[in-house]
Design an enzyme around this catalytic site. Structure first.
Site, short mmCIF file in Angstrom:
data_model
loop_
_atom_site.label_atom_id
_atom_site.label_comp_id
_atom_site.label_asym_id
_atom_site.label_seq_id
_atom_site.Cartn_x
_atom_site.Cartn_y
_atom_site.Cartn_z
N GLY A 86 -12.61 4.71 1.49
CA GLY A 86 -14.02 4.38 1.27
C GLY A 86 -14.85 4.19 2.52
N SER A 87 -14.26 4.31 3.70
CA SER A 87 -15.03 4.11 4.94
C SER A 87 -16.18 5.11 5.01
CB SER A 87 -14.14 4.28 6.17
OG SER A 87 -13.13 3.29 6.19
N ASP A 93 0.84 -1.20 0.00
CA ASP A 93 0.00 0.00 0.00
C ASP A 93 0.88 1.26 0.00
OD1 ASP A 93 -2.40 1.34 0.03
OD2 ASP A 93 -2.90 0.88 2.11
#
Length: 340
Positions: free
Chosen positions: A251-252, A95
């Site tokens: 995206g939370s 990431d």
């Protein structure tokens, strides 16, 4: 199944784009969270992506050395062994990696995979992310060009972030403002620099109002329809329909409608970290509160070994996180879509 080969990973991404679904990319920081992610994918009959951030890799390297490469390699090697026991295809990814950590993380990992490929083996990781969102776009793309060439030689896909995602992720932070929206000009400049596949495959983390971390619905204005504008703008310039494979960061708290719109407009990968962290931790906290007099030695008592045995609460954490992964595959439509 074995960890996905480059050919299988490409097929996974192609199928997602054609079928308008996306793979959850689950951040992991231990063998236990890795097993939880794999279990969730298996229970959902979904292929998937497991990823390690720079902070996660440092944690995996141990608090004595905090060596990111050691931590990432150790978990990747473990994943290559343990994934054989799960009936789904899993790709390994690293990431966010900003400029100041490239030499201590992504570049050594790329070099390691290149040596593996030259020896007739597959790459250790299937994709790596370069996060140049804090850099001027010209500098960001110049570094991306160099990394894409190296990645291609190692049969690895590169993920690039060209404009900021709000909030903070492993020390890379951006304010929440109008800069959180990638423009068509940004996308065209990206295609000019990196090509549209002929120089190597890459995933594009475009920004459409995304924010890392925890936020309530309505606090951030997401515009997933912007992805369609980016694809159409680049297609008009270069003549290639739907040229980008998009990644959804931050995206939370997103609504199902926002996720659905993102999928319809080319998102093939969506990162999950905050939600799965909570899912992992919540049952552990519940166990500790419910069994405090067993996990602690209170008033001269000796506690209850079965209560504080890490396997007791660890199984609860694994099951809860796996369930959240299943939920993610359902939202992203990858559930039941594993390669047969």
């Amino acid at each position: 199944m074995p960890i996905a080969t480059p050919e299988v990973y490409n097929e996974m991404l192609d199928r997602a784009k054609a079928g308008k679904f996306a793979y959850p990319a689950i951040n992991v920081t231990s063998s236990q969270t890795l097993n939880a992610a794999l279990r969730g994918f298996a229970e959902a009959e979904s292929d998937g992506i497991v990823q390690i951030s720079t902070g996660g890799a440092e944690f995996l390297g141990g608090q004595y050395s905090k060596d990111m490469v050691t931590g990432a390699v150790a978990l990747a090697e473990f994943a290559h062994i343990i994934a054989e026991k799960y009936p789904v295809n899993i790709a390994l990814h690293t990431d966010h990696c900003p400029k100041d950590k490239l030499d201590g993380y992504v570049r050594p990992l790329l070099a390691l995979s290149k040596k593996r490929v030259e020896a007739g083996l597959g790459p250790l990781f299937q994709s790596h992310m370069w996060d140049g969102s804090a850099e001027p776009l010209a500098d960001n793309l110049a570094i991306a060009q160099e990394l894409l060439e190296t990645a291609r030689a190692a049969q690895i896909i590169l993920e690039v972030e060209i404009t900021p995602t709000g909030g903070e992720e492993d020390g890379v932070s951006h304010e929440i403002n109008d800069s959180l929206y990638t423009t068509v000009d940004d996308a065209i400049r990206t295609a000019e620099a990196l090509g549209l596949g002929e120089k190597g495959r890459y995933l594009l983390a475009a920004s459409f109002g995304n924010v890392h971390g925890v936020y309530k619905p309505g606090n951030v204005v997401l515009r997933p329809e912007l992805l369609k504008e980016l694809n159409e703008g680049v297609a008009a310039r270069f003549g290639k329909e739907s040229p980008f494979d998009f990644v959804f960061h931050g995206g939370s708290g997103s609504s199902e409608e926002e996720i659905r719109t993102a999928l319809e407009n080319g998102v093939v990968k969506m990162n999950l970290d905050t939600d799965t962290q909570y899912a992992f931790t919540r049952p552990v906290a519940g166990h500790m509160f419910a069994n405090y007099d067993g996990v602690l030695k209170v008033d001269g008592e000796v506690g209850n070994k079965k209560a504080y045995d890490p396997r007791t609460w660890g199984k609860l954490a694994e099951a809860s996180m796996a369930a959240r992964v299943v939920e993610a595959t359902q939202h992203l439509r990858s559930a039941g879509n594993k390669i047969k």
